[in-house]
Design an enzyme around this catalytic site. Structure first.
Site, mmCIF file in Angstrom:
data_model
loop_
_atom_site.group_PDB
_atom_site.id
_atom_site.type_symbol
_atom_site.label_atom_id
_atom_site.label_comp_id
_atom_site.label_asym_id
_atom_site.label_seq_id
_atom_site.Cartn_x
_atom_site.Cartn_y
_atom_site.Cartn_z
ATOM 1 N N HIS A 43 0.848 -1.201 0.000
ATOM 2 C CA HIS A 43 0.000 0.000 0.000
ATOM 3 C C HIS A 43 0.876 1.241 0.000
ATOM 4 O O HIS A 43 0.969 1.946 0.996
ATOM 5 C CB HIS A 43 -0.891 0.015 1.242
ATOM 6 C CG HIS A 43 -1.926 -1.054 1.244
ATOM 7 N ND1 HIS A 43 -2.848 -1.214 0.237
ATOM 8 C CD2 HIS A 43 -2.197 -2.029 2.136
ATOM 9 C CE1 HIS A 43 -3.635 -2.230 0.515
ATOM 10 N NE2 HIS A 43 -3.257 -2.746 1.655
ATOM 11 N N HIS A 78 0.371 -9.921 2.060
ATOM 12 C CA HIS A 78 -0.935 -10.165 2.699
ATOM 13 C C HIS A 78 -1.394 -11.621 2.603
ATOM 14 O O HIS A 78 -2.247 -12.049 3.355
ATOM 15 C CB HIS A 78 -2.031 -9.356 1.998
ATOM 16 C CG HIS A 78 -1.894 -7.889 2.137
ATOM 17 N ND1 HIS A 78 -1.508 -7.290 3.300
ATOM 18 C CD2 HIS A 78 -2.125 -6.887 1.263
ATOM 19 C CE1 HIS A 78 -1.503 -5.987 3.130
ATOM 20 N NE2 HIS A 78 -1.851 -5.711 1.902
ATOM 21 N N CYS A 100 3.910 -13.035 3.717
ATOM 22 C CA CYS A 100 4.767 -12.881 4.893
ATOM 23 C C CYS A 100 4.695 -14.167 5.725
ATOM 24 O O CYS A 100 3.597 -14.690 5.960
ATOM 25 C CB CYS A 100 4.307 -11.692 5.731
ATOM 26 S SG CYS A 100 5.290 -11.534 7.228
ATOM 27 N N GLU A 130 -5.737 -9.188 3.609
ATOM 28 C CA GLU A 130 -5.126 -10.206 4.482
ATOM 29 C C GLU A 130 -6.223 -11.031 5.159
ATOM 30 O O GLU A 130 -6.135 -12.264 5.237
ATOM 31 C CB GLU A 130 -4.238 -9.542 5.544
ATOM 32 C CG GLU A 130 -3.571 -10.586 6.453
ATOM 33 C CD GLU A 130 -2.893 -9.972 7.674
ATOM 34 O OE1 GLU A 130 -2.115 -9.019 7.498
ATOM 35 O OE2 GLU A 130 -3.146 -10.454 8.782
ATOM 36 N N SER A 223 -3.581 0.320 5.967
ATOM 37 C CA SER A 223 -4.317 0.246 7.237
ATOM 38 C C SER A 223 -3.372 0.393 8.423
ATOM 39 O O SER A 223 -3.717 1.028 9.423
ATOM 40 C CB SER A 223 -5.140 -1.032 7.333
ATOM 41 O OG SER A 223 -4.398 -2.101 7.790
ATOM 42 N N ASN A 224 -2.146 -0.148 8.323
ATOM 43 C CA ASN A 224 -1.256 -0.023 9.488
ATOM 44 C C ASN A 224 -0.800 1.424 9.656
ATOM 45 O O ASN A 224 -0.602 1.892 10.780
ATOM 46 C CB ASN A 224 -0.094 -1.023 9.420
ATOM 47 C CG ASN A 224 1.002 -0.606 8.484
ATOM 48 O OD1 ASN A 224 1.855 0.190 8.842
ATOM 49 N ND2 ASN A 224 0.993 -1.114 7.263
HETATM 50 S S1 SF4 Z 1 3.424 -6.169 9.337
HETATM 51 FE FE1 SF4 Z 1 4.268 -8.070 10.141
HETATM 52 S S2 SF4 Z 1 2.929 -9.639 9.290
HETATM 53 FE FE2 SF4 Z 1 2.596 -7.827 8.074
HETATM 54 S S3 SF4 Z 1 4.027 -8.019 6.388
HETATM 55 FE FE3 SF4 Z 1 5.047 -6.840 7.986
HETATM 56 S S4 SF4 Z 1 6.248 -8.351 9.132
HETATM 57 FE FE4 SF4 Z 1 4.685 -9.446 7.960
#
Ligand code: SF4
Length: 284
Positions: A43, A78, A100, A130, A223-224
């Protein structure tokens, strides 16, 4: 007055995103290979633009059947449903699986418990790829929730397995788990929130309390990154969400009252975008 810029201890590309970008970069150098990503690799519009300049384009799941056998499809961090792997296999195209490893662990837990007869509950965002990928490993039968308010009234003895989207907030996971445990006796719970997310969230919260202005860098579709904005807003009254250098509200940042500026970035924000933003602030 000179401004102090403090970069959060944990900011930018996480392990899974860096791994996915590196895997694609390997194919950029191979001439004549048609490379596609299933959905945008990450993203981040700056990264997507760079990939498109190298003729690596995103395709939608409904376009899989049009793939040539000599093409390569990259599955992003994802992850996807088992049905998607099957569809790609039918075309003869090669798969580069950049799921991941932390997401893959969730797939395995969900698949295992579903086979044992558990009802799966996913703490996460229903519309996030995801979560949709995870749901595929239990034949799309999961209950997806972020607050536990939509849990059906099954038999109290029903076996329930709870997992979380890797980027979910811990408070939401704990709230759902408490709601599940209040309703059902047999609960297998796995806190599958990724530490990269937790580390970024904790660093953003801490830094937000130390500075006058927080700048969160990342795509609006990440989103993160949006969660980092929420956390920054709780800890710092002046929080700015900017995609990149050109998105910075320089007039606001210039204001004298902002002497200490904190910077954080989502897990899909590349280092060069962060460096560019810092450079722009320094040049004020
Ligand atoms: S946030 Fe964590 S789970 Fe998601 S892609 Fe990155 S390392 Fe992997």
């Amino acid at each position: 007055m000179a401004k102090e810029i403090i970069l959060a201890d944990n900011a930018g590309f996480c392990f899974g995103v860096k791994r996915a970008v590196d895997m694609v970069a390997q194919y950029c150098s191979e001439e004549g290979v048609k490379v596609y990503t299933l959905g945008h690799l990450i993203h981040n519009t700056d990264v997507i633009r760079r990939l498109e300049e190298r003729s690596i384009h995103a395709i939608k799941p409904e376009q899989i059947k049009e793939l040539d056998p000599d093409s390569v499809v990259v599955i992003r961090s994802h992850g996807v449903t088992p049905q998607i792997y099957d569809l790609i296999k039918q075309t003869g195209a090669a798969v580069v699986d950049a799921t991941c490893p932390y997401v893959r662990v969730i797939h395995k837990k969900v698949e295992h418990h579903y086979r044992l007869g558990y009802q799966i509950v996913i703490v996460g965002d229903q519309g996030h790829p995801e979560v949709q990928g995870i749901n595929g490993w239990c034949a799309n039968t999961a209950i997806i929730t972020r607050d536990g308010k939509n849990l059906p009234d099954w038999d109290r003895a029903r076996d329930i397995c709870v997992v979380a989207q890797t980027t979910e907030r811990l408070e939401n996971y704990e709230q759902v788990l408490a709601a599940v445990k209040a309703k059902y006796k047999n609960v297998a719970a796995f806190n599958t929130i990724c530490t990269a997310t937790k580390d970024r969230q904790e660093s953003a919260a801490w830094l937000g309390r130390q500075v006058d202005l927080m700048i969160v860098i990342g795509s609006k579709s990440s989103s993160n990154t949006r969660k980092l904005v929420e956390i920054s807003q709780v800890n710092c009254a002046n929080t700015v969400f900017a995609e990149n250098r050109s998105d910075l509200p320089l007039d606001l940042i210039k204001q004298e009252q902002f002497t200490k500026i904190g910077i954080t970035a989502g897990a899909s924000t590349p280092d060069w975008v962060i460096a560019d933003v810092i450079d722009a602030i320094r040049s004020i």
